[in-house]
Design an enzyme around this catalytic site. Structure first.
Site, mmCIF file in Angstrom:
data_model
loop_
_atom_site.group_PDB
_atom_site.id
_atom_site.type_symbol
_atom_site.label_atom_id
_atom_site.label_comp_id
_atom_site.label_asym_id
_atom_site.label_seq_id
_atom_site.Cartn_x
_atom_site.Cartn_y
_atom_site.Cartn_z
ATOM 1 N N CYS A 1 -27.007 29.796 -50.702
ATOM 2 C CA CYS A 1 -28.183 30.622 -50.420
ATOM 3 C C CYS A 1 -29.293 29.821 -49.754
ATOM 4 O O CYS A 1 -30.204 30.391 -49.176
ATOM 5 C CB CYS A 1 -28.708 31.249 -51.710
ATOM 6 N N SER B 1 -19.312 37.245 -60.388
ATOM 7 C CA SER B 1 -19.035 37.637 -59.009
ATOM 8 C C SER B 1 -17.595 37.265 -58.678
ATOM 9 O O SER B 1 -17.186 36.117 -58.849
ATOM 10 C CB SER B 1 -19.999 36.927 -58.056
ATOM 11 N N ALA B 2 -16.818 38.242 -58.206
ATOM 12 C CA ALA B 2 -15.379 38.044 -58.000
ATOM 13 C C ALA B 2 -15.048 36.947 -56.997
ATOM 14 O O ALA B 2 -14.055 36.230 -57.145
ATOM 15 C CB ALA B 2 -14.738 39.362 -57.555
ATOM 16 N N HIS B 3 -15.881 36.808 -55.970
ATOM 17 C CA HIS B 3 -15.508 35.885 -54.892
ATOM 18 C C HIS B 3 -15.622 34.414 -55.275
ATOM 19 O O HIS B 3 -15.219 33.534 -54.517
ATOM 20 C CB HIS B 3 -16.310 36.186 -53.620
ATOM 21 N N GLY C 1 -23.148 38.842 -58.274
ATOM 22 C CA GLY C 1 -23.978 38.203 -59.280
ATOM 23 C C GLY C 1 -25.455 38.432 -59.047
ATOM 24 O O GLY C 1 -26.232 38.573 -60.000
ATOM 25 N N THR C 2 -25.870 38.472 -57.790
ATOM 26 C CA THR C 2 -27.283 38.686 -57.471
ATOM 27 C C THR C 2 -27.764 40.033 -57.981
ATOM 28 O O THR C 2 -28.833 40.136 -58.610
ATOM 29 C CB THR C 2 -27.514 38.589 -55.944
ATOM 30 N N ASN D 1 -25.566 25.707 -60.009
ATOM 31 C CA ASN D 1 -24.700 25.884 -58.849
ATOM 32 C C ASN D 1 -24.764 24.738 -57.851
ATOM 33 O O ASN D 1 -23.911 24.649 -56.972
ATOM 34 C CB ASN D 1 -25.019 27.216 -58.142
#
Length: 386
Positions: free
Chosen positions: A328, A200-202, A71-72, A152
């Site tokens: 983060c 983002s997959a994770h 995603g970043t 988030n």
């Protein structure tokens, strides 16, 4: 010692079916998708099949899906290309965005000198929609609006349709970070009317190192990473075939199981809210976190009525994994930008924010372990009336 994982907004356990799918590809498909021989063509076919599957989930064209590492990277590519290549002279965003969006906008602002406006934020963490509407009426500068679908840390949901409509009416581009919501809601990108999105997959029980960005056909953004011209020139570098296959599979499972997983997770979240209220006097919740209609059902942001900056460490000693902010920023000593935006320094020094995030794997026993441990920690502190 017990092991309780309640930090699913940071990352999730890979689904067994995703692992199985990836291992099969690792064993049988090792060609470079840019190669023209049979091994390369097999890899290319898997790549494009994954792209097609993903596009179908969002009512998008395969040509609008570009694979990235996360995603970043997706957010950076979108924001920086809008300014560097699409003529954007003004960005409207907020201090509630993910750090990769905050830092990307800060970098662009410092390097390019463009106008950046951060929207007013109400005490519940929601944006000032009226201010956004007023700002967009000034169309003298080409504008990008960048607002995340779900915060988030708080889980607050953005009214994406409302923002998209305002942007369309005023000829502004609209980018929304959907990393926390993809796989948890059925999203139709065309119906929503957005220009850009990220994944983002994770975050959805897939592998780390795989993601995608959605860019509406008419936008024509340019690459952040140059090289061999992969991803139709937008993202150079040999594609992570195993990760991309895992991404497609994890998304497929998330959508197939969405109804049952959502019901289960909502039950866990409701149970957590009730148990916290019963066992910790004065506990409350940050933002709209406890509102099931206005917040992401996988996230609960707790406001504990005492100040304990080491609480995540204390919970870890008890075998419980949570976060004091986003992944983060949770390793940093300073308070997250989200909490700084919502609270005064005095308020922050009287409370402890704690983000608990759930998946389909969590149980009520996990919540019992969390609440009993928090109650023990709370008993050592003088509780304040927040």
């Amino acid at each position: 010692m017990q092991k309780v994982y309640l930090d699913n907004a940071a990352t999730t356990a890979i689904h067994p079916q995703v692992i199985e799918e990836m291992v099969t590809v690792m064993k049988n498909c090792y060609g470079n998708p840019s190669s023209t021989h049979v091994f390369g063509r097999e890899a290319k076919a898997l790549l494009e099949l994954s792209r097609k599957k993903i596009a179908q989930q969002f009512n998008a064209s395969p040509s609008e899906i570009y694979f990235t590492s996360c995603g970043t990277e997706s957010n950076n590519t979108i924001i920086k290309s809008c300014v560097n290549d699409l003529g954007v002279k003004r960005i409207i965003s907020s201090y509630m965005e993910h750090k990769c969006v905050l830092e990307s906008i800060n970098d662009i602002e410092n390097r390019n000198g463009i106008e950046v406006i951060r929207l007013n934020i109400f005490k519940d963490g929601s944006i000032d929609y009226s201010q956004l509407e007023d700002l967009l009426k000034d169309d003298s500068k080409k504008t990008l609006v960048s607002l995340m679908h779900a915060n988030n840390e708080l889980g607050n949901l953005l009214d994406v349709e409302r923002v998209a409509k305002l942007c369309q009416e005023n000829k502004a581009l609209f980018h929304t970070d959907t990393v926390q919501t993809i796989g948890h809601y059925k999203l139709d990108f065309q119906e929503l009317g957005i220009d850009f999105a990220s994944c983002s997959a994770h975050k959805i029980h897939g592998p780390k190192g795989a993601g995608f960005l959605y860019a509406k056909k008419s936008t024509h953004i340019k690459p952040l990473i140059a090289g061999g011209g992969q991803e139709r020139g937008l993202r150079s570098g040999t594609e992570n075939i195993y990760g991309i296959v895992g991404l497609a599979k994890s998304l497929e499972i998330s959508i197939e199981e969405l109804s049952s997983h959502k019901k289960h997770i909502e039950g866990i979240k409701e149970y957590a809210i009730n148990q916290l209220k019963l066992n910790i006097p004065g506990v409350s919740f940050n933002g709209l976190s406890a509102d099931f209609e206005k917040s992401l059902y996988t996230v609960l942001s707790i406001k504990l009525p005492f100040h304990d900056p080491l609480i995540s460490f204390e919970l870890e000693l008890a075998g419980i994994a949570v976060s004091q902010g986003s992944a983060c920023s949770s390793g940093a000593a300073k308070v997250s930008k989200v909490m700084e935006t919502l609270y005064t320094e005095e308020e922050i020094n009287q409370m402890t924010p704690l983000r608990v995030s759930f998946s389909y794997l969590n149980t009520k026993e996990d919540i019992d372990a969390l609440v009993s441990t928090l109650a023990k920690i709370a008993s050592k502190h003088q509780l304040v009336n927040l």
